[in-house]
Design an enzyme around this catalytic site. Structure first.
Site, PDB file in Angstrom:
ATOM      1  N   HIS A 161     121.309 -23.677  99.063  1.00 59.52           N
ATOM      2  CA  HIS A 161     120.607 -23.128  98.226  1.00 59.52           C
ATOM      3  C   HIS A 161     121.697 -22.220  97.202  1.00 59.52           C
ATOM      4  O   HIS A 161     122.412 -22.072  97.711  1.00 59.52           O
ATOM      5  CB  HIS A 161     119.472 -22.286  98.939  1.00 59.52           C
ATOM      6  CG  HIS A 161     118.442 -21.744  97.595  1.00 59.52           C
ATOM      7  ND1 HIS A 161     118.524 -20.402  97.313  1.00 59.52           N
ATOM      8  CD2 HIS A 161     116.959 -22.579  97.464  1.00 59.52           C
ATOM      9  CE1 HIS A 161     118.321 -20.194  96.433  1.00 59.52           C
ATOM     10  NE2 HIS A 161     116.332 -21.675  96.619  1.00 59.52           N
TER      11      HIS A 161
ATOM     12  N   SER B 129     110.364 -22.356  89.506  1.00 55.91           N
ATOM     13  CA  SER B 129     109.912 -21.359  88.663  1.00 55.91           C
ATOM     14  C   SER B 129     108.433 -22.781  89.026  1.00 55.91           C
ATOM     15  O   SER B 129     107.781 -22.681  87.462  1.00 55.91           O
ATOM     16  CB  SER B 129     109.939 -21.358  87.511  1.00 55.91           C
ATOM     17  OG  SER B 129     110.617 -20.764  87.269  1.00 55.91           O
TER      18      SER B 129
ATOM     19  N   GLU C 195     117.184 -27.983  91.622  1.00 54.13           N
ATOM     20  CA  GLU C 195     116.950 -26.591  91.269  1.00 54.13           C
ATOM     21  C   GLU C 195     117.702 -25.837  90.411  1.00 54.13           C
ATOM     22  O   GLU C 195     118.731 -25.483  90.823  1.00 54.13           O
ATOM     23  CB  GLU C 195     117.280 -26.236  92.425  1.00 54.13           C
ATOM     24  CG  GLU C 195     115.955 -26.272  93.655  1.00 54.13           C
ATOM     25  CD  GLU C 195     115.679 -25.153  94.847  1.00 54.13           C
ATOM     26  OE1 GLU C 195     113.812 -24.478  94.769  1.00 54.13           O
ATOM     27  OE2 GLU C 195     116.238 -24.106  95.260  1.00 54.13           O
TER      28      GLU C 195
ATOM     29  N   ASN D 205     109.106 -21.831 100.242  1.00 60.94           N
ATOM     30  CA  ASN D 205     110.563 -21.793 100.045  1.00 60.94           C
ATOM     31  C   ASN D 205     109.845 -19.640 100.197  1.00 60.94           C
ATOM     32  O   ASN D 205     110.792 -18.966  99.176  1.00 60.94           O
ATOM     33  CB  ASN D 205     111.620 -21.931  99.337  1.00 60.94           C
ATOM     34  CG  ASN D 205     113.014 -21.129  99.903  1.00 60.94           C
ATOM     35  OD1 ASN D 205     113.209 -20.051 100.533  1.00 60.94           O
ATOM     36  ND2 ASN D 205     114.209 -20.970  98.462  1.00 60.94           N
TER      37      ASN D 205
END
Ligand code: PGA
Length: 242
Positions: A97, A205, A166, A11
């Site tokens: 997102h 991360s 996420e 991404n």
């Protein structure tokens, strides 16, 4: 795509111009070996997607968009049409997102419409879900994820949707979620969706230090990687370590 392939979604967010994308793909193409059982999907800024179309010659590569609208055309200034994505050979698109939910105020209704529009054109939606640090601290993680998935769960073609977990507190941080947190959420999401076959990604991360360990968690089918995908050599190291 081989169902056993581990999937690495890059991404790039709002980074890279067409020349930088061209140079990136040329560099990483030289590094990748075709026999690898992994796939890379570049999620590029819309203004650079045509470069991926020109440069991605490896069968291990696919590419996609980071956002789209749910209408094919019309008076929607600044939006990307899912129909045009399809016409450009785009096979994947991110939806919901956390940056879109927070900065651009996208809600569940809008996200559902985008998912439906993509499915209509057989473009794979990668639906992102995740809780804030406050929500996790107050024990609300599962409740939040359930709410974010509630409208999507009513669709009958769930197997065509990829879910990316996420946690917002892990995005752009040095600290990813830990193995137990990811495993629990993977099991919870697959149970909610009623399918062990659902494609589940972890994002937040992922880097060269933690990629191998997280990739070994049962039921994790791939990663959604932001900052560590921006440099082709760093991203290749992650690809290689899995
Ligand atoms: P990160 O971003 O890998 O930099 O944490 C992931 C994402 O936002 O998709």
């Amino acid at each position: 795509m081989n169902s056993n392939s581990f999937l690495l979604y890059a991404n790039w967010k709002m980074n890279k111009n067409p020349n930088e994308v061209r140079s990136y793909i040329r560099q990483i193409t030289k590094l990748i070996k075709l026999k690898d059982q992994k796939k890379i999907i570049f999620l590029a800024p819309a203004l650079t997607l045509f470069v991926l179309q020109e440069e991605c010659t490896s069968s291990l590569f696919s590419w996609g968009a980071q956002n789209c609208y749910f209408k094919d055309s019309g008076a929607f200034t600044g939006e990307n049409s899912p129909l045009v994505l399809k016409q450009m050979g785009i096979t994947h698109c991110l939806v919901g997102h956390s940056e879109r939910r927070t900065l651009f105020l996208e809600d569940e209704q809008l996200i559902l419409k985008k998912v439906q529009a993509l499915l209509q054109y057989s473009i794979q939606p990668i639906l992102c879900v995740g809780e804030t640090s406050q929500e996790r601290k107050s024990g609300k993680s599962f409740e939040v994820i359930k709410k974010q998935l509630s409208l999507i769960l009513k669709l009958d073609n769930l197997k065509n949707i990829t879910i990316a977990y996420e946690p917002i507190w892990a995005i752009g941080n040095k600290q990813s979620a830990d193995v137990v947190q990811i495993l629990e959420m993977q099991q919870y999401i697959k149970k909610l969706c009623g399918s062990k076959k659902l494609c589940f990604l972890y994002g937040g991360s992922v880097n060269i230090q933690n990629a191998k360990k997280i990739s070994q968690i049962q039921g994790v089918n791939g990663f959604l990687i932001g900052s560590a995908s921006l440099n082709p050599h760093d991203f290749f190291k992650i690809f290689n370590t899995i």
